[in-house]
Write a protein that holds these residues in place. Structure first.
Motif, short mmCIF file in Angstrom:
data_model
loop_
_atom_site.label_atom_id
_atom_site.label_comp_id
_atom_site.label_asym_id
_atom_site.label_seq_id
_atom_site.Cartn_x
_atom_site.Cartn_y
_atom_site.Cartn_z
N VAL A 61 -15.24 51.60 18.49
CA VAL A 61 -14.34 52.45 19.41
C VAL A 61 -14.82 52.41 20.87
N ALA A 62 -16.05 52.22 21.06
CA ALA A 62 -16.67 52.41 22.50
C ALA A 62 -16.13 51.14 23.15
N ALA A 63 -16.12 49.95 22.50
CA ALA A 63 -15.70 48.68 22.85
C ALA A 63 -14.50 48.64 23.41
N GLY A 64 -13.58 49.22 22.58
CA GLY A 64 -12.17 49.23 22.72
C GLY A 64 -11.81 50.03 23.85
N LEU A 65 -12.60 51.44 23.81
CA LEU A 65 -12.30 52.28 25.20
C LEU A 65 -12.62 51.79 26.45
N ALA A 66 -13.74 50.73 26.42
CA ALA A 66 -14.09 50.13 27.59
C ALA A 66 -13.23 48.96 28.01
N THR A 67 -12.69 48.31 27.13
CA THR A 67 -11.81 47.23 27.38
C THR A 67 -10.51 47.87 28.05
N LEU A 68 -9.89 49.06 27.21
CA LEU A 68 -8.55 49.49 27.79
C LEU A 68 -8.96 49.96 29.25
N LYS A 69 -9.85 50.66 29.40
CA LYS A 69 -10.03 51.13 30.81
C LYS A 69 -10.17 50.08 31.94
N VAL A 70 -10.62 48.86 31.58
CA VAL A 70 -10.44 47.52 32.49
C VAL A 70 -9.16 47.36 32.60
N VAL A 71 -8.60 46.92 31.27
CA VAL A 71 -7.20 46.26 31.32
C VAL A 71 -6.20 47.15 32.11
N LYS A 72 -6.33 48.53 31.90
CA LYS A 72 -5.32 49.47 32.48
C LYS A 72 -5.14 49.12 33.91
N ASN A 73 -6.03 48.55 34.77
CA ASN A 73 -5.72 48.30 35.98
C ASN A 73 -4.49 47.55 36.46
N ALA A 74 -3.89 48.07 37.34
CA ALA A 74 -2.49 47.60 37.81
C ALA A 74 -2.17 46.01 37.90
N GLN A 75 -3.48 45.39 38.29
CA GLN A 75 -3.11 44.06 38.66
C GLN A 75 -3.50 43.12 37.39
N THR A 76 -3.97 43.76 36.38
CA THR A 76 -4.11 42.93 35.11
C THR A 76 -3.08 41.87 34.84
N TYR A 77 -1.84 42.27 34.82
CA TYR A 77 -0.89 41.64 34.10
C TYR A 77 -0.18 40.53 35.23
N GLU A 78 -0.23 41.24 36.63
CA GLU A 78 0.08 40.16 37.60
C GLU A 78 -0.88 38.95 37.52
N GLN A 79 -2.19 39.27 37.49
CA GLN A 79 -3.40 38.19 37.57
C GLN A 79 -2.94 37.23 36.28
N LEU A 80 -2.62 37.84 35.28
CA LEU A 80 -2.56 37.19 33.83
C LEU A 80 -1.33 35.92 34.22
N GLU A 81 -0.17 36.84 34.54
CA GLU A 81 0.95 36.05 34.81
C GLU A 81 0.73 34.74 35.77
N GLU A 82 0.06 34.98 36.84
CA GLU A 82 -0.22 34.01 37.94
C GLU A 82 -0.82 32.81 37.18
N ARG A 83 -1.87 33.26 36.39
CA ARG A 83 -2.78 32.11 35.91
C ARG A 83 -1.99 31.37 34.96
N GLY A 84 -1.12 32.06 34.03
CA GLY A 84 -0.33 31.73 33.08
C GLY A 84 0.79 30.42 33.75
N GLN A 85 1.35 30.98 35.00
CA GLN A 85 2.15 30.09 35.59
C GLN A 85 1.48 28.93 35.96
N ALA A 86 0.14 29.14 36.70
CA ALA A 86 -0.48 27.83 37.30
C ALA A 86 -0.76 26.89 36.10
N LEU A 87 -1.10 27.23 34.86
CA LEU A 87 -1.49 26.35 34.01
C LEU A 87 -0.44 25.66 33.40
N GLU A 88 0.92 26.72 33.13
CA GLU A 88 2.01 25.97 32.54
C GLU A 88 2.68 24.96 33.69
N SER A 89 2.88 25.20 34.90
CA SER A 89 3.56 24.25 35.67
C SER A 89 2.70 23.00 36.02
N GLY A 90 1.32 23.25 35.90
CA GLY A 90 0.42 22.11 35.92
C GLY A 90 0.73 21.08 34.74
#
Ligand code: KE4
Length: 436
Positions: free
Chosen positions: A306-335
């Motif tokens: 539970v402690a590891a899960g709570l800490a992870t969600l706290k970091v992931v909840k950051n607004a930029q998370t999914y934009e950053q993951l999408e950018e990296r996904g696009q870079a890998l896919e197009s490459g």
């Protein structure tokens, strides 16, 4: 692949079936023996022979922050000195359940379990109790853990091994399980017409990950939602992979379709064994001790997990998370697309956000049958060439790869360099493009 790993593997095989504690880890689908890992840090793992790899398996989708994220490690250090397990409720479990309910509007109440398999088993039992019906429907290639009732036409390890289910399950158990093709709305309508009133639940990975990544076609999930309503069946979204992966609110947020019950895991435990199932109060309140549907577990809601899960969600909840993951996904896919095009290697790249699969087929890959058209010999060659190039992909054509927030631009560049060399070799050996 590695002298010390080979020695460790021989020792492991003498005392554990296949030398592993979960079949897909054995590298059976890609030949050779598995690498024994001794450390993970950020985007990388180090094997027993001290070789470092950029890791895209990320413990099968668990590590959205990468290995040993300092904030998660710190949270664990604080928790571990207070005790490891109480078998009694803690305030932190409530905090995690509240975080899940806040992330998933369809979830009002949550039960934590130690594994995704147990979350799915419990959700199916609850759906049967809630509806008074027995039939459960899944899709071909869907994998929902190794519980008896859903190991039919499954994906992941079962698919990789071509096991049509598995020995040891009484016929009576799987007779209450139907499996139909994914992305097939005609099959959905036929199901509703023929079995509608007997269906307790339809369980699906909203974006498939266990036949490799296969996204839902437009309207598929909405059609599924309305047909479950028509049938009076519960829609279970198995978001063990997609939960907190595709968006903070999982596939339900990404696709705007609500489930009646949701199963979660992997990211939710931050690297430790923790999963969950949840839904509306009127359904969840039937779970013991509130209601009559029994479900339990010594390690459910373990304080360290539970402690590891709570800490992870706290970091992931950051607004930029999914934009950053999408950018990296696009870079890998197009490459990858550019390199495969250059060598004219048939490569169907299925990607949703930071989960992806490189299918060695012209495609499209829209269900299990089309996924199985992939050339697994080519995948195997590619996998091993990438390993030699310092890139650790999931060791099966029928699994999902994962990008984490720890994967840097340099990691992606190095990955694409390795892929250029690997696909050039594949093109030469399989006679594509300039090597025809
Ligand atoms: P666990 O029991 O492994 O925690 O969760 C089962 C499960 C349930 N639902 C989905 C959609 C899943 O993907 C899984 C587990 N995924 C596999 C890999 N595709 C775990 C890896 C393994 O079995 O070793």
């Amino acid at each position: 692949m590695g002298k010390i790993s080979d020695e460790l593997y021989a020792k492991a095989c003498a005392v554990m079936p296949g030398g592993v504690n979960s079949p897909v880890r054995a590298f059976k689908a890609v030949g050779g023996g598995p690498l024994f890992i001794k450390q993970g840090q950020g985007s990388r793992m180090v094997d027993a022979d001290d070789r470092s790899f950029i890791d895209y398996c990320m413990s099968w989708g668990v590590l959205i922050l990468g290995h040993a994220h300092p904030f998660v490690v710190e949270a664990l250090k604080k928790a571990v000195v207070k005790g490891l397990s109480y078998g009694a409720p803690t305030a932190a479990e409530t905090e995690l359940a509240e975080a899940v309910a806040a992330a998933f509007p369809s979830v009002e109440k949550v039960r934590l379990t130690p594994s995704g398999t147990e979350a799915v088993m419990s959700a199916v039992r609850l759906a049967r109790a809630h509806t008074g019906r027995d039939l459960v429907v899944k899709v071909d290639g869907g994998y929902h853990g190794h519980g008896d009732q859903l190991l039919v036409q499954s994906g992941s390890g079962v698919l990789t091994f071509g096991l049509p289910g598995t020995p040891g399950i009484p016929a009576g158990v799987t007779q209450q399980t139907l499996s139909i093709p994914y992305n097939d709305t005609q099959a959905l309508r036929e199901l509703a017409a023929r079995h509608g009133e007997g269906v307790a639940a339809f369980i699906v990975e909203p974006v498939m990950g266990n036949a490799g990544v296969i996204p839902p076609e437009p309207e598929y999930l909405a059609t599924l939602r309305s047909l479950c309503d028509q049938m009076g069946a519960l829609l279970i979204f198995d978001e063990v992979i997609t939960g907190f992966r595709l968006a903070y609110g999982g596939a339900q947020e990404s696709y705007g379709v609500r489930a009646d019950l949701t199963t979660l895991g992997k990211i939710l435990g931050g690297g430790l064994p923790l999963a969950a199932y949840g839904g509306r109060r009127e359904i969840m309140d039937q779970i013991a001790p509130e209601g009559p549907v029994y479900q339990a577990g010594t390690h459910a809601g373990n304080p360290l997990a539970v402690a590891a899960g709570l800490a992870t969600l706290k970091v992931v909840k950051n607004a930029q998370t999914y934009e950053q993951l999408e950018e990296r996904g696009q870079a890998l896919e197009s490459g990858m697309r550019e390199i495969a095009g250059r060598y004219e290697v048939p490569l169907q790249i299925n990607r949703v956000g930071s989960m992806f699969t490189f299918f060695f087929t012209a495609g499209p890959v829209r269900d299990l049958a089309s996924a199985q058209k992939a050339n697994t010999k080519m995948f195997t060659r590619f996998f091993n060439l990438m390993l030699e190039g310092g890139v650790y992909l999931p060791p099966s054509q029928f699994e999902a790869g994962f990008i984490s927030l720890a994967h840097s631009t340099k990691d992606l560049e190095d990955t694409l360099d390795a892929a250029d060399r690997a696909l050039k070799t594949v093109a030469r050996e399989f006679e594509f493009g300039p090597y025809r």
